[in-house]
Design a protein around this motif. Structure first.
Motif, PDB file in Angstrom:
ATOM      1  N   SER A   1       0.882  -0.874   0.194  1.00 51.84           N
ATOM      2  CA  SER A   1       0.042   0.675  -0.274  1.00 51.84           C
ATOM      3  C   SER A   1       0.945   1.865   0.018  1.00 51.84           C
ATOM      4  O   SER A   1       1.805   1.735   0.745  1.00 51.84           O
ATOM      5  CB  SER A   1      -1.108   0.220   1.465  1.00 51.84           C
ATOM      6  OG  SER A   1      -1.405   1.172   1.428  1.00 51.84           O
TER       7      SER A   1
ATOM      8  N   LEU B   1      -7.213   8.040  -2.151  1.00 56.87           N
ATOM      9  CA  LEU B   1      -8.160   7.726  -1.115  1.00 56.87           C
ATOM     10  C   LEU B   1      -9.685   7.217  -1.299  1.00 56.87           C
ATOM     11  O   LEU B   1      -9.942   6.007  -1.317  1.00 56.87           O
ATOM     12  CB  LEU B   1      -7.824   7.847  -0.149  1.00 56.87           C
ATOM     13  CG  LEU B   1      -8.483   7.044   1.611  1.00 56.87           C
ATOM     14  CD1 LEU B   1      -7.726   5.771   1.844  1.00 56.87           C
ATOM     15  CD2 LEU B   1      -8.109   7.874   2.377  1.00 56.87           C
TER      16      LEU B   1
ATOM     17  N   GLY C   1     -10.024   4.776  -4.140  1.00 59.72           N
ATOM     18  CA  GLY C   1      -9.742   3.350  -4.109  1.00 59.72           C
ATOM     19  C   GLY C   1      -8.668   2.710  -4.913  1.00 59.72           C
ATOM     20  O   GLY C   1      -7.692   3.566  -5.636  1.00 59.72           O
TER      21      GLY C   1
ATOM     22  N   SER D   1      -5.386  -2.394  -2.553  1.00 58.36           N
ATOM     23  CA  SER D   1      -5.355  -3.180  -1.441  1.00 58.36           C
ATOM     24  C   SER D   1      -6.603  -2.254  -0.723  1.00 58.36           C
ATOM     25  O   SER D   1      -7.420  -3.134   0.427  1.00 58.36           O
ATOM     26  CB  SER D   1      -4.185  -2.077  -0.667  1.00 58.36           C
ATOM     27  OG  SER D   1      -4.198  -0.656  -0.613  1.00 58.36           O
ATOM     28  N   THR D   2      -6.844  -1.159  -0.992  1.00 59.85           N
ATOM     29  CA  THR D   2      -8.254  -1.136  -0.020  1.00 59.85           C
ATOM     30  C   THR D   2      -9.657  -2.110  -0.514  1.00 59.85           C
ATOM     31  O   THR D   2      -9.966  -2.471   0.335  1.00 59.85           O
ATOM     32  CB  THR D   2      -9.087   0.520  -0.656  1.00 59.85           C
ATOM     33  OG1 THR D   2      -8.174   1.299  -0.261  1.00 59.85           O
ATOM     34  CG2 THR D   2     -10.419   0.861   0.050  1.00 59.85           C
TER      35      THR D   2
ATOM     36  N   HIS E   1     -11.311  -4.641   1.679  1.00 58.45           N
ATOM     37  CA  HIS E   1     -13.108  -3.986   2.214  1.00 58.45           C
ATOM     38  C   HIS E   1     -14.028  -5.545   1.871  1.00 58.45           C
ATOM     39  O   HIS E   1     -14.431  -6.028   2.093  1.00 58.45           O
ATOM     40  CB  HIS E   1     -13.044  -3.301   1.229  1.00 58.45           C
ATOM     41  CG  HIS E   1     -13.186  -1.958   2.387  1.00 58.45           C
ATOM     42  ND1 HIS E   1     -13.669  -1.318   3.558  1.00 58.45           N
ATOM     43  CD2 HIS E   1     -12.361  -0.923   2.245  1.00 58.45           C
ATOM     44  CE1 HIS E   1     -13.579  -0.131   4.277  1.00 58.45           C
ATOM     45  NE2 HIS E   1     -12.591   0.002   2.706  1.00 58.45           N
TER      46      HIS E   1
END
Length: 150
Positions: free
Chosen positions: A112, A120, A123, A126-127, A131
């Motif tokens: 990340s 952010l 997205g 890694s996000t 999730h």
């Protein structure tokens, strides 16, 4: 932390930062005597170009797949058995989730960049992995901001 994890999956983007992510995953796998798998996901060319190109992209996709396998091999051969190295085609977070569920992965390790603001909000892989994962996810700080870590 002995034997907390039995199967660790490290998902890499094949950049120079992949070595750092793999190193962290290897440390955890070693401490837990866990199986270690590594994967890279190629997005289908059709997604990138939205089907607007009136030509068959199969041979180009095959070349990209072969190049990714060679690059993954360069990164992983010294540390991960060949049968545990995987290159798949699809959306990265979806394919990582699918693999993790099918292979009973306990921990997914991803890199990340620790972006903020619009990056952010929009997205990142890694996000997306975080999730939707049904197991633990470790995001290893990489890139310019992460170089001073450790």
């Amino acid at each position: 932390m002995s034997n907390e994890y039995r199967h660790v999956l490290v998902a890499v983007d094949l950049t120079k930062d992949s070595h750092k992510v793999l190193e962290r995953a290897m440390q955890i796998a070693d401490r837990n005597e866990a199986r270690l798998s590594i994967m890279h996901t190629l997005e289908p060319l059709g997604f990138a170009y939205g089907g607007d190109i009136p030509m068959d992209l199969t041979s180009i996709q095959d070349q990209l797949d072969e190049h990714a396998k060679q690059r993954l091999s360069e990164i992983a051969d010294a540390h991960v058995a060949k049968e545990n190295q995987h290159v798949v085609v699809g959306m990265p977070d979806t394919e990582i989730h699918r693999f993790a569920e099918e292979q009973n992965v306990d921990l997914i390790v991803v890199g990340s960049h620790g972006r903020h603001g619009f990056a952010l909000l929009l997205g990142s892989t890694s996000t997306g992995v975080l999730h939707g994962a049904q197991c633990d996810v470790l995001a290893v700080r990489v890139g310019k901001d992460g170089e001073s870590e450790e």
